[in-house]
Scaffold this active site. Structure first.
Site, mmCIF file in Angstrom:
data_model
loop_
_atom_site.group_PDB
_atom_site.id
_atom_site.type_symbol
_atom_site.label_atom_id
_atom_site.label_comp_id
_atom_site.label_asym_id
_atom_site.label_seq_id
_atom_site.Cartn_x
_atom_site.Cartn_y
_atom_site.Cartn_z
ATOM 1 C CE LYS A 79 -3.729 -2.296 2.238
ATOM 2 N NZ LYS A 79 -5.269 -2.060 3.152
ATOM 3 C CE1 TYR A 120 -9.042 -3.278 -0.135
ATOM 4 C CE2 TYR A 120 -8.673 -1.674 -1.188
ATOM 5 C CZ TYR A 120 -8.001 -2.606 -0.500
ATOM 6 O OH TYR A 120 -6.980 -2.471 0.357
ATOM 7 C CG PHE A 158 -12.935 0.681 7.304
ATOM 8 C CD1 PHE A 158 -13.487 0.595 5.483
ATOM 9 C CD2 PHE A 158 -14.075 -0.102 7.575
ATOM 10 C CE1 PHE A 158 -13.058 -0.635 5.250
ATOM 11 C CE2 PHE A 158 -13.840 -1.172 7.087
ATOM 12 C CZ PHE A 158 -13.956 -1.671 5.934
ATOM 13 N NE ARG A 161 -6.479 -11.721 5.455
ATOM 14 C CZ ARG A 161 -7.179 -11.159 5.361
ATOM 15 N NH1 ARG A 161 -7.289 -10.262 4.012
ATOM 16 N NH2 ARG A 161 -8.063 -10.586 5.965
ATOM 17 C CB THR A 207 -7.275 -4.909 9.560
ATOM 18 O OG1 THR A 207 -8.060 -6.383 8.933
ATOM 19 C CG2 THR A 207 -7.315 -3.972 8.776
ATOM 20 N NE ARG A 248 -2.617 -5.542 6.839
ATOM 21 C CZ ARG A 248 -3.949 -5.780 6.710
ATOM 22 N NH1 ARG A 248 -4.427 -7.549 7.769
ATOM 23 N NH2 ARG A 248 -4.245 -5.589 5.267
ATOM 24 C CG HIS A 307 -5.129 -6.381 -0.479
ATOM 25 N ND1 HIS A 307 -6.461 -5.959 0.636
ATOM 26 C CD2 HIS A 307 -5.986 -7.178 -1.042
ATOM 27 C CE1 HIS A 307 -7.476 -7.157 -0.252
ATOM 28 N NE2 HIS A 307 -6.807 -7.012 -1.305
ATOM 29 C CD GLU A 345 -9.048 -9.375 -3.189
ATOM 30 O OE1 GLU A 345 -9.840 -8.488 -2.726
ATOM 31 O OE2 GLU A 345 -7.619 -9.962 -2.286
#
Ligand code: IDP
Ligand code: MG
Length: 141
Positions: free
Chosen positions: A10, A50, A58, A86, A92, A103, A116, A127
């Site tokens: 990102k 998205y 959000f 993941r 998140t 993250r 992501h 995606e």
């Protein structure tokens, strides 16, 4: 089962210059990079990618953030790729993420969370095709 998944680096992680570190972590975890590109989304592209989040509180902030600078997209392949990625990425919110997850290491907050990763075979198909084109979610042999 060998499968494909999508990772996006990102805008926060690109501007913090940790793209290389994130790609290293992914390679060290046994993923093959099948394709990769840098892109800069329009509002329409971010909203389309998205779309499942449209209407959530959000959503607007997410679209603004994802169009604020370039992103890097990676098409990845390995055994059990979707769940494995993941797990490597973490939850998140970086505050809740295990210390060695991407993250936790490179995210800033619940919105600016560095990456992501597709969360299911259905979203991986959508995606991957959204960014790399029709049929690219399929493992070649
Ligand atoms: P995920 O990326 O872990 O799958 P999702 O719930 O699918 O999380 O949300 C998509 C993205 O929207 C998140 O990665 C994050 O950038 C942003 N986001 C999710 N929840 C919030 C929130 O409560 N506040 C701000 N941004 C959020
Ligand atoms: Mg998600």
């Amino acid at each position: 089962m060998r499968e494909r998944t999508l990772l996006l680096v990102k805008p926060d992680a690109v501007s913090r210059r940790v793209v290389g570190k994130i790609i290293s972590a992914i390679e060290e975890s046994g993923f093959e990079i099948e394709d990769m590109k840098m892109l800069r989304w329009t509002r329409e592209e971010a909203e389309g990618f998205y779309h499942v989040h449209r209407g959530k509180p959000f959503f607007e902030g997410l679209v603004k953030f994802m169009t604020s600078g370039p992103i890097v997209a990676l098409l990845l392949e390995r055994e059990n790729a979707i769940k494995t990625l993941r797990k490597l990425v973490g939850p998140t919110d970086p505050i809740e993420a295990p210390p060695c997850s991407i993250r936790a290491l490179y995210g800033t907050n619940v919105r600016k969370n560095a990456v992501h990763a597709s969360d299911s075979p259905e979203s991986a198909k959508f995606e991957i095709e959204f960014i790399f084109g029709k049929g690219r979610h399929l493992v070649e042999n």
